[in-house]
Design a protein around this motif. Structure first.
Motif, mmCIF file in Angstrom:
data_model
loop_
_atom_site.group_PDB
_atom_site.id
_atom_site.type_symbol
_atom_site.label_atom_id
_atom_site.label_comp_id
_atom_site.label_asym_id
_atom_site.label_seq_id
_atom_site.Cartn_x
_atom_site.Cartn_y
_atom_site.Cartn_z
ATOM 1 N N SER A 126 -0.289 -2.782 -5.550
ATOM 2 C CA SER A 126 -1.202 -4.199 -4.909
ATOM 3 C C SER A 126 -2.864 -3.296 -5.564
ATOM 4 C CB SER A 126 -1.885 -4.302 -3.804
ATOM 5 O OG SER A 126 -1.975 -3.981 -2.147
ATOM 6 N N PRO A 127 -3.519 -3.238 -5.946
ATOM 7 C CA PRO A 127 -4.850 -3.109 -6.034
ATOM 8 C C PRO A 127 -5.245 -1.882 -4.324
ATOM 9 C CG PRO A 127 -4.921 -5.430 -7.033
ATOM 10 C CD PRO A 127 -3.871 -4.997 -5.794
ATOM 11 N N THR A 128 -5.489 -2.440 -3.568
ATOM 12 C CA THR A 128 -5.774 -2.173 -2.516
ATOM 13 C C THR A 128 -4.715 -1.323 -2.198
ATOM 14 O OG1 THR A 128 -6.530 -4.917 -1.223
ATOM 15 C CG2 THR A 128 -6.331 -2.648 -0.082
ATOM 16 N N SER A 129 -3.472 -1.216 -2.411
ATOM 17 C CA SER A 129 -2.260 0.072 -2.147
ATOM 18 C C SER A 129 -3.065 1.223 -3.382
ATOM 19 C CB SER A 129 -1.501 -0.541 -1.860
ATOM 20 O OG SER A 129 0.487 0.012 -2.635
#
Lengths: 280, 288, 283
Positions: A132-135
């Motif tokens: 995920s982009p956040t990860s």
């Protein structure tokens, strides 16, 4: 139409690969890319391909989606292959017309390059599909955390990246809506002189910027309500921890590197005639 | 022949991809001159897609849209002309207001039509009058207006193109009761004075019941029913079944009727309810 | 005193104007909200009701007068985090409250900022998403959700901070009827099941009627405070404030004006049915 862009998109599933530490994925994707460039014969390449396919299967990402992600680079693959076919003159001549001679070496070389580029892309998209982009930002954050000693506040940079990622789809959607509204008032975005078209950007960008500014203010209020203070004393729910899966992945990556080197040394000689010419 | 008409109009989003969605399925509707038509349905019923097909913003997957009997897609010029004849005003004015003054913003459409400066000026003033924007507000920045005012300026920006059919997408959503009343009133006045057609898209019957002369109810990409406000409210059970709200007072009278009291169950406004109770108290029987 | 979570003491506030001072957005407002209450603040656009939300947890500070959260003055900067943790605010536009690109990561944002232990954050996030009925969407991207779903994620993000009171600033204004219903239900559950105090700002009369207590604002001032029955008994006054009146109350008022005696509960559908049945049965 703007919504159809799929490259670099995250594909939320719950696979072993998805659960890996993003730092592990970042690093090992990099390692894979190096190895697929290092691979110098068909056996090593086949080994790389098998490994990449295994990763794809384990990730549970539909093969169809992976293939679709390759569409944008189809052009590059075709051009590279054509160049190989035209310029590589080793091996048995097969066809000859005008000034062009096609040889078995050229064809094999083209095939080799196609495999190399394709799986280079497959593994890179695998990284974005499963992270995920956040990860990913988290991973980058930790990887580059030492930079904070140089006076760079990585917490703020990560926050900016996350918000950008979060709002890009929203803004794209908004652009679509503004275009529809202005078209309904006779605005013509598609034809006319460059000057006219540049002028048409005003009815598009003024509402977009105005709305974005308002969003920014409201978001600031919402973040304040949730006690955001620049990331001081922050914890992370999905804290990055080296788990069993990550150890396994590390072991497999080491094995993979060893495998490619071993195959390169053992089979390199036999195919040197067309594999050492790849420096285009 | 109707002014605007659709023939088996269908639209599929993302056709040919695994994510395709049918947004509109063989819809046939007609809009006559001078009507106020309400299109009711909830999110995803296809009503917004239908509106964008009517003014040629979207291209149908199958079926046609006819204006005065002519296909709006028959030529490029025809499609562009349709955009001016069928004026579509979107829900959020924030997506359309951009000029530095209210006047300039209302003038954007007419200018795109290539009209003379005088004609543009005349149209801006007329349109502003319809929506109740006074001339002293012409120099105001549109972003400085209140929500209700912004919406009225946005509507004026479409009225100024003098469309034969004015389509308003959710014109009252998010407004407080006063703002809502003002918008509904201006729609009615506009129709009465110009004798042009208006199509109002809404989530709720209650919002538009006061002004609509005809109602089209959309459900699941299709037209579920069409008729006068009274005829549609008569089907209030069907409305609640598909999750559309029915007036509170209708519920009251349905329950009274179910209790065996001699009242009609077809009551939709407080005025009707008041008269019905007075009638029963005077000793009248059931008036079907 | 201890059971009062939110107290406004003669509060006046105005926003900064460019040149000329703007009229106050809130003027001489005094108000007490008890723990566990479900209060609606009703008023037309520009009546000052949204400013009440911003004042209630120190997002803006009164020009004069004081706001107390559990006895803590919002002017005291040392208590800032404690105040924001005690009173959460949910805003109108759901898009502009979601920070992260994955639902569960957004819900975790508040507790992460507070430095809560990761395992505890995970527990709170799962619980918060379950309460608002968004647990199965925990790995989704927010921009692909409907307005009502996004708003419920925003609510979960506040719940995960374990506040004692949540102020909702017109949370349904941008939603379709289905989204409005879902958000209403989520608010009711918070109040009933978790005992969270709910202050709900709206201009929808039907929604305000679902509260136990309604506060009506007009022109920056508090003009009415009472139960829904009390508030809507004066139909003409409510209308003069530019607000809607439930059809039930409007009908009762018409009958009363006409000299027809009607008594009992007149606000709810069932109440009015019973009251009408009584007079119709006689007739």
């Amino acid at each position: 139409m703007l919504k159809d862009i799929t490259i670099g998109q995250y594909f939320p599933l719950n696979s072993v690969i998805h659960r890996l530490d993003p730092r592990v994925k970042l690093l090992y994707t990099f390692v894979f890319i190096i190895m697929i460039v290092v691979a110098n014969n068909f056996v090593s390449m086949l080994f790389c391909v098998i490994c990449a396919l295994s990763v794809t299967l384990i990730s549970k990402i539909p093969v169809k989606t992976v293939v679709k992600g390759l569409k944008p680079i189809l052009f590059i693959i075709i051009i590279t292959s054509l160049l190989q076919i035209i310029y590589v003159k080793t091996g048995v001549p097969l066809v000859s017309f005008w000034k062009i001679k096609i040889t078995s070496g050229g064809l094999l070389e083209a095939l080799f390059m196609t495999m190399r580029i394709t799986f280079l892309i497959v593994m890179s998209t695998m990284l974005t599909y499963t992270t995920s982009p956040t990860s990913m930002t988290n991973g980058l954050d930790r990887t580059f955390a030492p930079l904070s000693r140089l006076g760079i506040d990585f917490n703020i940079i990560t926050m900016i990246m996350t918000i950008a990622l979060r709002f890009i789809p929203t803004l794209i959607d908004e652009v679509d809506k503004i275009i529809s509204a202005q078209k309904s008032r006779g605005a013509n975005f598609e034809s006319g002189s460059i000057f006219k078209r540049a002028k048409m950007l005003i009815p598009l960008f003024v509402p977009l910027l105005f709305n974005a500014t308002r969003r920014a203010y409201e978001l600031a209020y919402a973040m304040t309500c949730r006690c955001y203070n620049g990331g001081k004393g922050k914890t992370t729910m999905n804290a990055l921890k080296f788990r069993a899966g990550d150890w396994t992945a590390s072991f497999l990556t080491v094995a993979f590197v060893a495998g490619v080197i071993f195959l390169n040394i053992n089979f390199g000689e036999y195919n040197a005639q067309f594999t050492f010419n790849t420096a285009v | 022949m109707a002014l605007l008409q659709t023939e088996n109009l269908s639209y599929i989003y993302g056709e040919g991809t695994p994510f395709c969605v049918t947004a509109l399925d063989k819809v046939n509707i007609e809009i006559e001159k001078g009507e106020i038509v309400a299109v009711i349905g909830h999110t995803g019923s296809g009503k917004s897609t239908l509106m964008q097909l009517l003014n040629g913003l979207l291209k149908s997957t199958a079926g046609r849209v006819l204006i005065d009997g002519e296909d709006i897609r028959s030529s490029k010029a025809k499609t562009l002309e349709t955009r001016f004849r069928v004026g579509l005003c979107f829900q959020y004015p924030e997506y359309q207001l951009f000029e530095n003054t209210v006047y300039e913003d209302i003038a954007f459409g007419p200018k795109n039509m290539g009209l003379s400066e005088e004609e543009v000026d005349k149209r801006v003033r007329v349109a502003a009058k319809y929506v109740g924007i006074p001339e002293y507000a012409f120099k105001t920045h549109p972003f400085d207006l209140s929500g209700g005012e912004k919406r009225r300026v946005a509507i004026a920006g479409v009225i100024s193109m003098e469309p034969e059919i004015l389509i308003l997408d959710e014109p009252t959503s998010g407004l407080d009761p006063r703002g809502r009343e003002q918008i509904l009133e201006l729609i009615k006045n506009y129709r009465d004075r110009t004798q042009k057609s208006v199509v109002v898209v809404s989530h709720s019957m209650n919002d538009v019941a006061k002004i609509a002369s005809r109602v089209i109810v959309m459900y699941d990409s299709k037209v579920l029913m069409t008729g006068s406000v009274q005829e549609i409210f008569d089907q209030s059970e069907k409305l609640s079944e598909i999750g559309l709200s029915v007036p509170q007072i209708t519920e009251v009278f349905a329950k009274l009727h179910a209790k065996g009291l001699p009242v009609s169950e077809k009551i939709y406004t407080t005025e009707q309810a008041f008269l019905e109770i007075k009638r029963v108290l005077k000793g009248g029987g059931v008036n079907a | 005193m201890a059971d009062i979570i939110l107290k406004f003491d003669n509060v006046t506030f105005r926003y900064d104007g460019d040149e000329t001072p703007l009229p106050p957005a809130v003027e001489n407002l005094s108000l007490e909200i008890k723990k566990g209450e479900f209060v609606a603040i009703l008023g037309h656009n520009g009546s000052g009701k949204s400013t009440v939300a911003k004042l209630s947890n120190g997002l803006v500070i009164p020009e004069s007068g004081d706001v107390y959260v559990n006895g803590m003055n919002t002017k005291n900067e040392n208590d800032d985090f404690k105040i924001k943790q005690t009173v959460g605010v949910v805003f109108q536009n759901p898009d502009n409250q979601i920070v992260a690109t994955i639902v569960e990561e957004d819900v975790a944002f508040g507790p992460e900022n507070l430095g809560v232990d990761p395992a505890e954050i995970r527990r709170r996030v799962d619980e918060a998403l379950k309460i608002v009925g968004m647990y199965k969407y925990r790995l989704h991207e927010p921009h692909k959700l409907s307005g009502g779903q996004k708003q419920r994620v925003a609510i979960a993000g506040i719940i995960a901070m374990q506040p004692q009171c949540i102020v909702f600033d017109e949370p349904t204004a941008m939603l379709d009827p289905e989204g409005r219903r879902d958000v209403m239900n989520a608010m009711k559950r918070l109040n009933k099941e978790l005992g969270i105090t709910v202050v709900f700002i709206t201009h929808y009369m039907e929604e305000a009627c679902e509260a136990e207590r309604i506060i009506v604002m007009d022109d920056a001032r508090l003009v009415l405070d009472g139960t829904p029955e009390e508030i809507f008994s004066d139909v003409n006054y409510i209308r003069s404030l530019g607000l809607d009146v439930p059809q039930t109350c409007a009908l009762a008022q018409m009958l009363k004006d006409d000299g027809i005696e009607i008594s009992g509960e007149l606000l709810s559908v069932d109440g009015l049915v019973n009251s009408l049945a009584k007079i119709l049965g006689r007739g």
